[in-house]
Design a protein around this motif. Structure first.
Motif, short mmCIF file in Angstrom:
data_model
loop_
_atom_site.label_atom_id
_atom_site.label_comp_id
_atom_site.label_asym_id
_atom_site.label_seq_id
_atom_site.Cartn_x
_atom_site.Cartn_y
_atom_site.Cartn_z
N ALA A 172 0.96 -1.24 -0.05
CA ALA A 172 0.00 0.02 -0.02
C ALA A 172 0.97 1.16 -0.11
CB ALA A 172 -0.84 -0.02 1.24
N MET A 173 0.52 2.30 -0.54
CA MET A 173 1.34 3.57 -0.54
C MET A 173 1.43 4.10 0.98
SD MET A 173 2.75 5.82 -1.92
CE MET A 173 2.16 5.08 -3.71
N THR A 174 2.65 4.50 0.99
CA THR A 174 3.17 4.84 2.37
C THR A 174 3.63 6.63 2.22
OG1 THR A 174 5.16 4.04 1.85
CG2 THR A 174 3.67 2.79 3.10
N GLU A 175 4.08 7.16 3.43
CA GLU A 175 4.31 8.63 3.27
C GLU A 175 5.77 8.62 2.80
OE1 GLU A 175 3.72 10.35 7.07
OE2 GLU A 175 1.69 10.22 6.93
N ASP A 176 6.62 7.47 3.13
CA ASP A 176 8.15 7.55 2.87
C ASP A 176 8.27 7.01 1.29
OD1 ASP A 176 7.51 5.13 3.50
OD2 ASP A 176 9.32 4.70 4.70
N TRP A 177 7.31 6.69 0.60
CA TRP A 177 7.56 6.08 -0.68
C TRP A 177 8.10 6.94 -1.74
CZ3 TRP A 177 5.53 6.88 -5.43
CH2 TRP A 177 5.84 6.02 -6.55
N GLN A 178 9.08 6.76 -2.52
CA GLN A 178 9.47 7.73 -3.73
C GLN A 178 9.84 6.81 -4.81
OE1 GLN A 178 10.53 10.98 -3.32
NE2 GLN A 178 9.78 11.06 -0.99
N PRO A 179 9.55 7.44 -5.89
CA PRO A 179 9.91 6.61 -7.08
C PRO A 179 11.59 6.59 -7.38
CG PRO A 179 8.98 8.83 -7.57
CD PRO A 179 8.90 8.60 -6.33
N ASP A 180 12.04 5.83 -8.01
CA ASP A 180 13.56 5.53 -8.19
C ASP A 180 13.77 6.55 -9.26
OD1 ASP A 180 15.65 4.02 -10.23
OD2 ASP A 180 15.95 3.74 -7.83
N GLY A 181 14.96 7.05 -9.35
CA GLY A 181 15.40 8.24 -10.27
C GLY A 181 15.55 7.55 -11.46
N LYS A 182 15.95 6.58 -11.70
CA LYS A 182 16.40 5.91 -13.04
C LYS A 182 15.16 5.36 -13.61
CE LYS A 182 21.23 4.99 -12.16
NZ LYS A 182 22.31 3.95 -12.00
N THR A 183 14.53 4.71 -13.03
CA THR A 183 13.29 3.61 -13.54
C THR A 183 12.32 4.88 -13.79
OG1 THR A 183 12.57 3.11 -11.47
CG2 THR A 183 13.82 1.66 -12.31
N SER A 238 11.86 15.22 -11.47
CA SER A 238 11.63 14.05 -12.64
C SER A 238 13.19 13.31 -12.55
CB SER A 238 11.55 14.82 -13.81
OG SER A 238 12.57 15.66 -14.00
N ARG A 239 14.09 14.16 -12.08
CA ARG A 239 15.37 13.45 -12.06
C ARG A 239 15.74 12.68 -10.73
NH1 ARG A 239 19.26 18.58 -14.04
NH2 ARG A 239 18.19 18.87 -16.12
N ASN A 240 15.20 13.30 -9.62
CA ASN A 240 15.48 12.40 -8.38
C ASN A 240 14.18 12.95 -7.62
OD1 ASN A 240 16.27 11.14 -6.24
ND2 ASN A 240 18.49 11.78 -6.42
N PRO A 241 13.06 12.35 -7.47
CA PRO A 241 12.14 12.82 -6.58
C PRO A 241 12.36 12.76 -4.99
CG PRO A 241 11.44 11.28 -8.34
CD PRO A 241 12.82 11.32 -8.38
N GLN A 242 13.10 11.91 -4.59
CA GLN A 242 13.52 11.72 -3.23
C GLN A 242 14.11 12.77 -2.65
OE1 GLN A 242 15.48 8.14 -2.20
NE2 GLN A 242 15.26 8.40 -0.19
N ASN A 243 15.11 13.33 -3.32
CA ASN A 243 15.94 14.56 -3.19
C ASN A 243 15.26 15.62 -3.01
OD1 ASN A 243 18.29 12.79 -2.84
ND2 ASN A 243 19.07 13.45 -4.85
N HIS A 244 14.22 15.73 -3.92
CA HIS A 244 13.54 17.08 -4.27
C HIS A 244 12.39 17.14 -2.73
CE1 HIS A 244 11.58 20.32 -6.31
NE2 HIS A 244 10.29 20.13 -5.66
N GLN A 245 12.05 15.80 -2.41
CA GLN A 245 11.06 16.04 -1.39
C GLN A 245 11.85 16.33 -0.24
OE1 GLN A 245 9.62 12.23 -0.11
NE2 GLN A 245 7.56 13.40 0.40
N SER A 246 12.90 15.94 0.04
CA SER A 246 13.82 16.11 1.49
C SER A 246 13.86 17.53 1.49
CB SER A 246 15.05 15.17 1.00
OG SER A 246 15.82 15.89 0.02
N ARG A 247 13.88 18.29 0.45
CA ARG A 247 14.31 19.79 0.43
C ARG A 247 12.93 20.40 1.11
NH1 ARG A 247 16.27 21.62 -5.33
NH2 ARG A 247 15.79 23.68 -4.21
N GLY A 248 11.77 19.83 0.91
CA GLY A 248 10.44 20.38 1.24
C GLY A 248 10.00 21.51 0.46
N PRO A 249 8.97 22.11 0.70
CA PRO A 249 8.29 23.20 -0.06
C PRO A 249 9.02 24.47 0.01
CG PRO A 249 6.78 22.50 1.47
CD PRO A 249 7.89 21.70 2.09
N GLN A 250 10.05 24.64 0.93
CA GLN A 250 10.98 25.80 0.96
C GLN A 250 12.05 25.65 -0.03
OE1 GLN A 250 9.92 28.54 2.39
NE2 GLN A 250 8.15 27.51 3.35
N GLY A 251 12.34 24.32 -0.43
CA GLY A 251 13.55 24.21 -1.41
C GLY A 251 13.18 24.44 -2.82
#
Length: 285
Positions: free
Chosen positions: A151-162, A233-246
């Motif tokens: 099931a979908m979780t809050e910490d799920w992130q798409p893989d950058g390459k795939t 689109s390149r690395n969603p995980q890094n983008h989310q870690s920056r938060g809305p202020q990033g």
């Protein structure tokens, strides 16, 4: 099943062929008795009675048979066969091989039954600790097995390459998207905990979500700003870690228009078109 060697010379041996058919049959029956249990196993005092019963002959016929077979050298005086051990081989008997095979299988079965019992002798706590060590956490299982559904979780992130490949396959290669679109997607599916998909299926669903958003924006007359943040689109995980202020200041475009905003925009466009043509808008417009 017991068996014995019977040679082809039985059909050409003069001693055999000079016998009557009844006598030949009785000789073969003696071979069978010796092969099955051994004539010597019959008790001496009852041997002739047992043999007469096996051959289905009378005592008189049995006496005649014995006299003929002894004279021709087929049997001894105690009814044991002459030269039997010379014509038969110990290796022909499968009894020893079958016995050894069955004993081996029995030992293997006992060993399989013993192993679980030995392992169960360990304390309950130690066995629990072993199971916890051997069982990887859910996220580790998902990493090793892409076929695992979750099931979908809050910490799920798409893989950058795939995910970049998924965007390309959905005609979204090179496009940029807001972090809010990604969070909106996760928020919707977190509220549906019964929905389970593989990691690849979730990436595909996210790409479809972004594609629908793009079509809605295009239908409302908005365009995509090529200078916006492309890190999702390149690395969603890094983008989310920056938060809305990033987000990149000054280059981020507003999020998708809500339904009321799209209605107001449509009214404003109609008013602007009417003003350009010089016609007035009615009070009920």
């Amino acid at each position: 099943m017991d068996w014995f060697r019977m040679y082809g010379e039985f059909a050409t041996d003069p001693k055999v062929q000079m016998l009557s058919e009844a006598m030949q049959r009785r000789l073969v029956m003696l071979f069978c008795l010796e092969c099955s249990n051994g004539i010597e196993t019959f008790h001496v005092t009852e041997r002739e009675t047992s043999i007469a019963f096996a051959l289905r002959v009378s005592e008189e016929a049995l006496a005649e048979t014995k006299e003929t077979f002894v004279r021709k050298g087929f049997i001894n005086d105690d009814w044991t066969l002459c030269n039997w051990s010379k014509r038969q081989y110990v290796s022909d008997s499968s009894t020893a091989r079958v016995k050894a095979y069955r004993e081996k299988k029995k030992a293997e079965a006992q060993q399989r039954e013993t192993l679980p019992k030995r392992s169960s002798n360990a304390p309950e706590q130690n066995r629990t600790d072993t199971e916890q060590k051997e069982t990887p956490p859910p996220h580790a299982q998902e990493a090793f097995d892409s076929r695992t559904k979750f099931a979908m979780t809050e910490d799920w992130q798409p893989d950058g390459k795939t995910f970049a490949a998924v965007l390309t396959m959905n005609a979204l290669g090179g496009q940029v998207f807001e972090q809010d679109q990604f969070l909106e997607f996760k928020s919707f599916w977190i509220a549906s905990p019964d929905e389970h998909r593989t990691h690849a299926k979730w990436e595909h669903a996210l790409a479809q979500h972004l594609k629908r958003d793009q079509r809605i924006q295009q239908a409302s007359g908005r365009t995509t700003d090529g200078h916006q943040n492309t890190e999702l689109s390149r690395n969603p995980q890094n983008h989310q870690s920056r938060g809305p202020q990033g987000r990149h200041q000054g280059s981020a475009r507003p999020g998708p228009l809500s339904a009321p905003d799209r209605v107001r925009a449509a009214i404003a466009e109609r008013d602007a078109a009417a003003a350009a043509s010089g016609s007035a808008v009615g009070q009920d417009g």
